[in-house]
Design an enzyme around this catalytic site. Structure first.
Site, short mmCIF file in Angstrom:
data_model
loop_
_atom_site.label_atom_id
_atom_site.label_comp_id
_atom_site.label_asym_id
_atom_site.label_seq_id
_atom_site.Cartn_x
_atom_site.Cartn_y
_atom_site.Cartn_z
N ALA A 67 0.88 -1.17 0.00
CA ALA A 67 0.00 0.00 0.00
C ALA A 67 0.91 1.22 0.00
O ALA A 67 2.06 1.15 0.45
CB ALA A 67 -0.87 -0.03 1.24
N GLY A 112 0.34 -4.96 0.81
CA GLY A 112 -0.87 -4.95 -0.04
C GLY A 112 -0.63 -5.57 -1.41
O GLY A 112 -1.56 -6.07 -2.03
N GLU A 115 -0.94 -9.22 -0.94
CA GLU A 115 -2.37 -9.48 -0.72
C GLU A 115 -3.15 -9.43 -2.04
O GLU A 115 -4.04 -10.24 -2.29
CB GLU A 115 -2.94 -8.45 0.28
CG GLU A 115 -2.38 -8.68 1.68
CD GLU A 115 -2.75 -7.57 2.65
OE1 GLU A 115 -2.46 -6.39 2.35
OE2 GLU A 115 -3.32 -7.87 3.71
N GLU A 135 4.21 -5.53 7.12
CA GLU A 135 3.44 -4.47 7.80
C GLU A 135 3.93 -4.21 9.22
O GLU A 135 3.88 -3.07 9.70
CB GLU A 135 1.94 -4.84 7.83
CG GLU A 135 1.23 -4.67 6.51
CD GLU A 135 1.33 -5.87 5.58
OE1 GLU A 135 2.14 -6.78 5.86
OE2 GLU A 135 0.59 -5.91 4.58
N1 DAK Z 1 4.61 3.15 -0.68
C1 DAK Z 1 5.01 4.32 -1.22
N2 DAK Z 1 6.17 4.46 -1.89
C2 DAK Z 1 6.95 3.38 -2.02
C3 DAK Z 1 6.60 2.12 -1.49
C4 DAK Z 1 5.35 2.03 -0.79
N3 DAK Z 1 4.89 0.87 -0.28
N4 DAK Z 1 7.58 1.23 -1.76
C5 DAK Z 1 8.52 1.92 -2.46
N5 DAK Z 1 8.14 3.20 -2.61
C6 DAK Z 1 8.85 4.27 -3.30
C7 DAK Z 1 10.07 4.73 -2.49
O1 DAK Z 1 9.66 5.66 -1.50
C8 DAK Z 1 10.92 5.36 -3.57
O2 DAK Z 1 10.37 6.62 -3.88
P1 DAK Z 1 11.34 7.93 -3.97
O3 DAK Z 1 12.02 7.99 -2.66
O4 DAK Z 1 12.26 7.62 -5.10
O5 DAK Z 1 10.38 9.06 -4.24
C9 DAK Z 1 10.67 4.45 -4.77
O6 DAK Z 1 9.44 3.78 -4.50
C10 DAK Z 1 11.75 3.40 -4.97
O7 DAK Z 1 11.90 2.70 -3.76
P2 DAK Z 1 13.34 2.49 -3.06
O8 DAK Z 1 14.25 3.60 -3.39
O9 DAK Z 1 13.08 2.19 -1.63
O10 DAK Z 1 13.84 1.18 -3.81
P3 DAK Z 1 14.84 0.09 -3.26
O11 DAK Z 1 15.21 -0.77 -4.42
O12 DAK Z 1 15.93 0.70 -2.46
O13 DAK Z 1 13.96 -0.78 -2.23
C11 DAK Z 1 11.96 -1.95 -1.49
C12 DAK Z 1 12.85 -1.52 -2.70
C13 DAK Z 1 10.69 -2.58 -2.04
C14 DAK Z 1 12.72 -2.97 -0.67
C15 DAK Z 1 11.66 -0.69 -0.64
O14 DAK Z 1 11.14 0.34 -1.50
C16 DAK Z 1 10.68 -0.95 0.45
O15 DAK Z 1 11.00 -1.50 1.48
N6 DAK Z 1 9.44 -0.47 0.23
C17 DAK Z 1 8.42 -0.54 1.20
C18 DAK Z 1 7.88 -1.95 1.32
C19 DAK Z 1 6.79 -1.96 2.31
O16 DAK Z 1 7.02 -1.85 3.50
N7 DAK Z 1 5.62 -1.97 1.77
C20 DAK Z 1 4.43 -1.65 2.53
C21 DAK Z 1 3.99 -2.86 3.24
S1 DAK Z 1 2.72 -2.38 4.31
C22 DAK Z 1 -4.37 -0.54 5.02
C23 DAK Z 1 -4.43 -1.79 4.49
C24 DAK Z 1 -3.30 -2.36 4.02
C25 DAK Z 1 -2.10 -1.72 4.13
C26 DAK Z 1 -2.06 -0.45 4.68
C27 DAK Z 1 -3.16 0.13 5.14
N8 DAK Z 1 -5.53 0.10 5.50
C28 DAK Z 1 -6.73 -0.69 5.53
C29 DAK Z 1 -5.56 1.43 5.82
C30 DAK Z 1 -0.94 -2.36 3.64
C31 DAK Z 1 0.22 -1.95 4.07
C32 DAK Z 1 1.37 -2.40 3.37
O17 DAK Z 1 1.36 -2.78 2.23
#
Ligand code: DAK
Length: 261
Positions: A67, A112, A115, A135
């Site tokens: 997400a 997400g 999911e 998460e």
């Molecule tokens: N959201 C927003 N931006 C994201 C992102 C994300 N999930 N994942 C990556 N990006 C963006 C980064 O911020 C970066 O943007 P800039 O800084 O260049 O503007 C760009 O994508 C490239 O990412 P990285 O520079 O970090 O790339 P790397 O190769 O170094 O790393 C990575 C890739 C996938 C390992 C890293 O980006 C990472 O850890 N990303 C986050 C993964 C993550 O934690 N995903 C979220 C999981 S939690 C909800 C229901 C569900 C959810 C939430 C709320 N509600 C009901 C309200 C679900 C939550 C999730 O999915």
């Protein structure tokens, strides 16, 4: 609704939906979720000859990296619950879709994103794909059905470990655990495999395909008796002219010509 993020490409009655936010690793923002919801809830009906859908992410790096974290800053308990319900509804729509939906997981499928892939009927990963429910790193839990579907696919032992640690697994481990159907070296090969599968399925009785999807889903619905559901859906398929045609074609040693009724 105009699509700003989802790209739709149709070839031979197969639609490829590409989530096109490559700079954010195709993170699921509200707009993306709304467009996916609109497609499966309404627009899909405008494609009556549809054989199936391929869902993938733009580029080579990510399917969906979760997400959009930037949109969830400042979320409170009430809004969180509401958004979780909304997101789950969208994913149920995919899971219940009457035609096969195949996720081509071309890189990170996190939170997400994992999911979303799990709501599809089949998953084909590229070799560099990575799966995870990280998460807890953010202090939340999966909110789009991940706590339930991950267990369905890989069992509680590994699912709870992944959700407690936030660790990622690679495509090979995802295949060994039963999270994905196939692993292919490249995105092009994965798309090609998805097309082959959808083409193969499109040769079968269309009503039967829909009823298989519904009956398999019934196994996981706590308010539904799956065996009873199968009885009813078997009855429906037995009453189709397609069944008469399928049986006749077998006896006459020819290919069936199904009409979807
Ligand atoms: N959201 C927003 N931006 C994201 C992102 C994300 N999930 N994942 C990556 N990006 C963006 C980064 O911020 C970066 O943007 P800039 O800084 O260049 O503007 C760009 O994508 C490239 O990412 P990285 O520079 O970090 O790339 P790397 O190769 O170094 O790393 C990575 C890739 C996938 C390992 C890293 O980006 C990472 O850890 N990303 C986050 C993964 C993550 O934690 N995903 C979220 C999981 S939690 C909800 C229901 C569900 C959810 C939430 C709320 N509600 C009901 C309200 C679900 C939550 C999730 O999915």
């Amino acid at each position: 609704m105009t699509y700003n993020i989802l790209q739709l490409e149709q070839e031979d009655d197969i639609l490829t939906l590409t989530i096109n936010r490559e700079k954010s690793l195709n993170a699921l923002n509200h707009q993306t979720l709304d467009e996916i919801n609109y497609f499966f809830g309404q627009d899909a009906a405008n494609y009556p000859k549809l054989k199936g859908i391929i869902l993938t992410g733009a580029g080579e790096k990510a399917f969906v990296a979760g997400a959009d974290i930037k949109e969830f800053v400042g979320l409170d308990a009430t809004a969180g619950e509401m958004l979780s319900r909304k997101g789950q509804d969208v994913l149920f729509r995919i899971e219940q879709f009457s035609k096969p939906v195949v996720a081509v997981v071309n890189g990170f499928a996190l939170g997400g994103g994992c999911e979303l892939a799990m709501a599809c009927h089949l998953r084909i990963a590229t070799e560099h794909a990575k799966f995870g429910q990280p998460e807890v790193n953010l202090g939340i839990i999966p909110g789009y059905g991940g706590t339930q579907r991950l267990i369905q696919y890989i069992g509680k032992t590994k699912a709870i470990e992944l959700m407690l640690t936030g660790d990622m697994i690679d495509a090979e481990d995802a295949f060994k655990l039963g999270l994905v159907n196939y692993v292919l070296p490249t995105k092009a090969e994965a798309i090609s495999k998805a097309i082959n599968l959808i083409q193969k399925i499109s040769q079968k009785g269309p009503v039967a395909i829909t009823k298989v999807i519904e009956s398999v889903n019934a196994y996981f619905q706590s308010d539904t008796n799956g065996f009873e559901s199968e009885i009813q859906k078997f009855g429906i398929t037995a009453g189709t002219t397609d069944f008469q045609e399928g049986a006749a074609a077998f006896i006459e040693k020819r290919k069936p010509h199904f009409k979807g009724a």
